[in-house]
Design a protein around this motif. Sequence first.
Motif, mmCIF file in Angstrom:
data_model
loop_
_atom_site.group_PDB
_atom_site.id
_atom_site.type_symbol
_atom_site.label_atom_id
_atom_site.label_comp_id
_atom_site.label_asym_id
_atom_site.label_seq_id
_atom_site.Cartn_x
_atom_site.Cartn_y
_atom_site.Cartn_z
ATOM 1 N N UNK A 249 0.930 -1.363 0.061
ATOM 2 C CA UNK A 249 -0.238 -0.059 -0.135
ATOM 3 C C UNK A 249 0.563 0.988 0.358
ATOM 4 N N UNK A 250 0.473 2.191 -0.652
ATOM 5 C CA UNK A 250 1.350 3.460 -0.599
ATOM 6 C C UNK A 250 1.245 3.908 0.410
ATOM 7 N N UNK A 251 0.600 3.605 1.377
ATOM 8 C CA UNK A 251 0.935 3.854 3.122
ATOM 9 C C UNK A 251 1.854 3.793 3.081
ATOM 10 N N UNK A 252 2.446 2.199 3.062
ATOM 11 C CA UNK A 252 2.862 1.911 3.632
ATOM 12 C C UNK A 252 4.574 1.587 3.079
ATOM 13 N N UNK A 253 4.602 2.355 1.954
ATOM 14 C CA UNK A 253 5.680 2.111 1.219
ATOM 15 C C UNK A 253 7.294 2.237 2.297
ATOM 16 N N UNK A 254 7.342 2.674 3.240
ATOM 17 C CA UNK A 254 8.512 3.212 3.944
ATOM 18 C C UNK A 254 8.451 2.773 4.578
ATOM 19 N N UNK A 255 7.661 1.628 5.176
ATOM 20 C CA UNK A 255 7.608 0.802 6.993
ATOM 21 C C UNK A 255 8.470 -0.274 5.471
ATOM 22 N N UNK A 256 8.673 -0.618 4.891
ATOM 23 C CA UNK A 256 9.149 -1.673 3.861
ATOM 24 C C UNK A 256 10.523 -1.188 3.399
ATOM 25 N N UNK A 257 10.535 -0.193 2.994
ATOM 26 C CA UNK A 257 11.630 0.337 2.776
ATOM 27 C C UNK A 257 12.516 0.163 4.084
ATOM 28 N N UNK A 258 12.421 0.729 5.406
ATOM 29 C CA UNK A 258 13.384 0.827 6.248
ATOM 30 C C UNK A 258 13.838 -0.627 6.785
ATOM 31 N N UNK A 259 13.625 -1.573 6.154
ATOM 32 C CA UNK A 259 13.991 -3.012 6.184
ATOM 33 C C UNK A 259 14.977 -3.876 5.834
ATOM 34 N N UNK A 260 14.756 -2.524 4.093
ATOM 35 C CA UNK A 260 15.952 -3.086 3.275
ATOM 36 C C UNK A 260 17.400 -2.612 3.441
ATOM 37 N N UNK A 261 17.977 -2.923 2.503
ATOM 38 C CA UNK A 261 19.522 -2.539 2.261
ATOM 39 C C UNK A 261 20.354 -1.287 1.206
ATOM 40 N N UNK A 262 19.071 -2.059 0.223
ATOM 41 C CA UNK A 262 19.285 -2.035 -1.123
ATOM 42 C C UNK A 262 18.281 -1.669 -1.992
ATOM 43 N N UNK A 263 18.144 -0.886 -3.034
ATOM 44 C CA UNK A 263 16.680 -0.556 -3.387
ATOM 45 C C UNK A 263 17.315 -0.561 -5.176
ATOM 46 N N UNK A 264 16.751 -1.805 -6.335
ATOM 47 C CA UNK A 264 17.398 -1.417 -7.197
ATOM 48 C C UNK A 264 16.386 -0.869 -8.850
ATOM 49 N N UNK A 265 16.824 -0.285 -9.475
ATOM 50 C CA UNK A 265 15.651 0.154 -10.624
ATOM 51 C C UNK A 265 16.764 -0.176 -11.760
ATOM 52 N N UNK A 266 16.564 -0.645 -12.578
ATOM 53 C CA UNK A 266 16.826 -1.176 -13.734
ATOM 54 C C UNK A 266 15.831 -1.069 -14.968
ATOM 55 N N UNK A 267 15.565 0.216 -15.133
ATOM 56 C CA UNK A 267 14.630 1.086 -16.183
ATOM 57 C C UNK A 267 15.476 0.873 -17.753
#
Length: 416
Positions: A249-267
């Motif tokens: 959900x858009x309202x919970x995006x940063x909650x999930x992000x704070x549990x990660x270390x790397x975000x990947x975008x290969x567009x």
Amino acid sequence: MKVTFCASDFPNQVGGPYAWLPRLLPDLRARSIEPRVLFFSGGKIKKCQSIQQVKQQGFPHEVSTTNRYTRQRVRWILEKLSEDPPDVFIPNLLVPAFYASHWVKKAGIPTIGILHSDDSFYHAAVDQFVLGSPKYQVSKFVCVSRFLQQTLLEKGVPQTTIPCIPYGVPVPQDTAKPPTDKLKIIYLGRLVEEQKQISQLAQAFCRAVKEVPNTEAVIYGSGNASSSVEKILAEQGKDLPVRLGGIVPNSEVQKYLLEAHVIVLLSDYEGLPIALMEAMACGVVPICLRIRSGIPELVEEGVSGLLVSDRQDDFVNAIRRLREEPHLWKKLSQGARSKIEAEYSNHFAADLWAELLAELVQNAKATEKIKVPRFFVLPTVHPAFVQRDPRPPALPRRLVNKSAYLLKKTKQKLSN
């Protein structure tokens, strides 16, 4: 000051522009601007995230689910605007709303389009509604990145017509924790081949977690390539720590992000990727493909993230570096967060929007009421608008379709 936006939303739809608008509205209200949204939608409205967020925030909005063709949509927009005229109308990225802007401007109300991405649809929108017939030109065309603004300048558009206002994202108090046992890699966005190249990304994730010890990967999102991703993970990712995480959900995006270390975008291309900006605000380190649009404004190699030249060896090597060099991860994490705090926060973007709206209202000269014409004569459909500018079939085809429908109904009644 009253401002009316046009937007579209669909069940379980994800993507930057869908998350952007509900976040901008409260910041505008805090600056004494009264926003309203006219939505076009299909399917179950309760599953449309943007609509539900706007509703929960208490902003005036209306939703059209029955108007199928462009002329019907233009009429609906003008009827709603004539009932409650705004000081500024923002057609955003909807073709019917761009056409409706003609009658809005005739009433002396300024209009604003928004260039969200670097693809054929948006370039066609510029050709039609910035460089095309004065009848349908908007007052301003906001670019969400400096690259997009420069692209328009090279086409001969005056800079005064194309202000650059980047998306804004919230900067949370918390930040992502340094990796210890596992380096968690994520993708968050649309699961589509066009632009995002999601199948190649899924393959890259499988290879990375296989070749780099103590890593795990999650792909969050939805889209028409979901089945392809599932197949790749089932075959190439079997027994590996890589999985689909579903819709966030858009309202919970940063909650999930704070549990990660790397975000990947290969567009292949971007406008200004909001998921990437949100991750950087959380201190999550970006690894992105080196492309011309969007990414270079956010990710500086070795300062706020890592840029790679391919989705194969170079990408895997970047993952390996972050796994094996904890000091590098910490440096890039701090650099990513600092970049967003300085240039891409919600407050920074909202201030720019408030300044632009105030300027337009100050110079506007409302002369008459918004008129809803009895008949609409619209330009022929631009080749790039085929999916977004639906027109009814010609009369002979409509008669054939109607006849086929009635015949089918008659056969069903007889069989019953």
